[in-house]
Scaffold this motif. Structure first.
Motif, short mmCIF file in Angstrom:
data_model
loop_
_atom_site.label_atom_id
_atom_site.label_comp_id
_atom_site.label_asym_id
_atom_site.label_seq_id
_atom_site.Cartn_x
_atom_site.Cartn_y
_atom_site.Cartn_z
N HIS A 102 6.80 68.35 47.83
CA HIS A 102 5.75 69.23 48.36
C HIS A 102 4.48 68.47 48.73
O HIS A 102 4.15 67.45 48.12
CB HIS A 102 5.46 70.40 47.42
N ASP A 134 0.85 64.60 41.25
CA ASP A 134 1.64 65.78 41.62
C ASP A 134 1.27 66.21 43.03
O ASP A 134 0.40 67.03 43.20
CB ASP A 134 1.37 66.89 40.60
N ILE A 135 1.97 65.71 44.09
CA ILE A 135 3.02 64.73 44.04
C ILE A 135 2.95 63.89 45.32
O ILE A 135 3.92 63.56 45.97
CB ILE A 135 4.41 65.48 43.83
N GLU A 168 4.48 74.81 46.97
CA GLU A 168 5.26 74.74 45.73
C GLU A 168 4.40 75.23 44.58
O GLU A 168 4.87 75.86 43.64
CB GLU A 168 5.72 73.30 45.47
N GLU A 169 3.10 74.91 44.67
CA GLU A 169 2.19 75.22 43.55
C GLU A 169 1.71 76.67 43.56
O GLU A 169 1.05 77.10 42.63
CB GLU A 169 0.96 74.29 43.62
N ASP A 196 9.71 65.68 42.36
CA ASP A 196 8.72 66.50 41.65
C ASP A 196 9.23 66.97 40.29
O ASP A 196 8.67 67.88 39.69
CB ASP A 196 8.38 67.71 42.54
ZN ZN Z 1 4.65 69.33 41.77
#
Ligand code: ZN
Length: 476
Positions: A102, A134-135, A168-169, A196
């Motif tokens: 991501h 991240d990431i 993604e988050e 990830d």
């Molecule tokens: Zn992540």
């Protein structure tokens, strides 16, 4: 004295040369890509994933990748994903390998940080900035590896695909989901690698363990509701929404889901038993009794007392919130509880909802699936999450080889995550997915999602080199 120190220096050089190191040219490129990514704000509130995707696309174009192999696709202007394809041997019948990573980051508040989260800062042998752990370090490593392999004229035995994605988050436009739904042609793959999840663990800056996330639990919330006509509390009716809800939750408390092992958790427990044999023989014996066929029920009960061990053995469902009644002197019209479930691979949300209904065995209650946005939907998805295959040699062979080259003697350990990453989406689509990252993070310095996020500079360069070795080993 002089002779001795020369020997010492030579000795160190020999040691340093034993592991492959990222060439200077690639070091500079990796750092430059990393800087560009960190300084492109991709948080959901006011950032743009598209901006980062476009910049990476331009880098690949400049390196000679054809435009048609660099697809930008997504639901809106801010959430374009980049899918880049590295062509393998013409006519190869092998399905491509897809790496997902991501581009978005967790929101960072400048006021909480000692550096600017969207400035790439190198200080005291660390890189600081939102996304350094991240990431975005892996986004940079993937793009760098593609450019390096291209420059070297490397031809993999099949196509390699990287998908750099949105949300993604959080946010409403998860890129992996969107691509699987709208552009499945771009995502067709034999298996997925997801940097990830899993990772290289450092202790005191030294690699101690290489964790591979080989499967994940599935997340689901359910709303349990009892309703009642209510009335005045001076004249209570025999039935009561709060009592009904409480009785149901007591049944849940007394009904743990059955123990169930899969290829990954069985291997994980076998590895734990081996480690415990050296340090804690009693625990080793306990684990062996759990692994026995049939398992020893007394040992299973004992083992399950530890929350981590328990979560490895079974699907868990637990009450996390209750909300009931509206006045001190009125009978409750409704009583609601949220039940949060972490579901073992091979089962669906809907299957677990039906199981809850069975456990409560009270037709007056309703049990509804609640999605991540908090909408009460009724039935959950009937799609079963994928049961993990045994350790496949076409993944683990190259992985062990590359890890051993970089960090000799560091054990590779597969596990099931009780949390979740984008792998759950690709596994939901039936593609085996593995969390693999060579970016070392100190076990006691995990700053992902936190303030002053950082990565050791050398850990970054080693992680980039590992990515290159691993991608080549997968496709030789
Ligand atoms: Zn992540």
């Amino acid at each position: 004295m002089a002779a001795a120190s020369t020997l010492l220096v030579l000795g160190f050089q020999a040691l340093a040369q034993s592991a492959p190191a990222l060439p200077d040219k690639d070091r500079a490129l990796a750092r430059d890509l990393f800087k560009e990514l960190i300084e492109t704000n991709t948080q959901d509130s006011d950032g743009s994933v598209t901006a980062a995707a476009q910049k990476m696309r331009q880098r690949l174009l400049d390196a000679g990748f054809p435009a048609e192999d660099l697809v930008l696709a997504g639901p809106n202007d801010r959430k374009q994903n980049l899918v880049a394809r590295y062509r393998g041997k013409p006519g190869s019948t092998l399905k491509p390998i897809l790496t997902i990573c991501h581009l978005d980051v967790v929101e960072a508040r400048k006021a909480d940080w000692t550096t600017d989260p969207y400035q790439f800062v190198e200080k005291d042998s660390y890189f600081y900035g939102r996304g350094t752990q991240d990431i975005k370090e892996e986004d940079a490593a993937l793009v760098e590896t593609f450019i390096r392999m291209k420059r070297e004229g490397y031809v993999p035995d099949r196509d390699l695909i990287i998908a750099l994605t949105a949300d993604e988050e959080g946010g409403a436009s998860n890129g992996v989901s969107w691509l699987l739904e709208h552009r499945p042609d771009l995502m067709r793959a034999e298996f997925v690698i997801n940097p990830d999840a899993g990772g290289l663990e450092l202790r005191g800056g030294k690699p101690s363990e290489f964790d591979v996330e080989a499967t994940e639990k599935l997340y689901a919330d359910f709303e349990v509701t009892a309703t009642n006509p209510g009335g005045h509390s001076s004249q209570p009716r025999p039935d009561n929404a709060i009592y009904e809800l409480v009785h149901a939750l007591a049944k849940l408390e007394a009904s743990p889901f059955p123990m169930e092992l899969n290829a990954v958790t069985r291997g994980e427990l076998e590895a734990k038993a081996k480690i415990a044999a050296r340090t804690d023989p009693q625990r080793a014996e306990l684990i062996r009794a759990v692994l026995a066929n049939p398992p020893d029920p007394v040992a299973v009960a004992e083992f399950s007392k530890d929350p981590t061990d328990n979560a490895t053995l079974r699907t868990t469902c637990v009450a996390t919130m209750v909300n009931a009644g509206h006045a001190r002197n009125a009978l409750p019209g409704t009583a609601k509880a949220n039940v949060n479930c972490r579901i073992l691979p091979g089962h669906s949300q809907e299957e677990i909802r039906q199981k809850l209904i069975q456990i409560f065995s009270d037709p007056k209650l309703t049990v509804n699936y609640v999605n991540d946005a908090g909408e009460v939907l009724g039935p959950g998805s009937a799609k079963k999450s994928m049961e993990p295959p045994p350790e496949r040699e076409d993944v683990y062979g190259p992985l062990r080889g590359a890890a051993e080259e970089m960090w000799p003697g560091v054990p590779v350990v597969s596990s099931m995550s009780t949390g979740a990453s984008d792998s759950i989406i690709t596994m939901g689509a039936g593609i085996p997915s593995y969390g693999v990252s060579g970016m070392g993070v100190d076990f006691d310095d995990d700053r992902a999602h936190g303030r002053d996020e950082r990565i050791r500079t050398e850990a970054f360069y080693e992680g980039v080199e590992f990515r290159y070795l691993f991608m080549k080993a997968l496709t030789k």
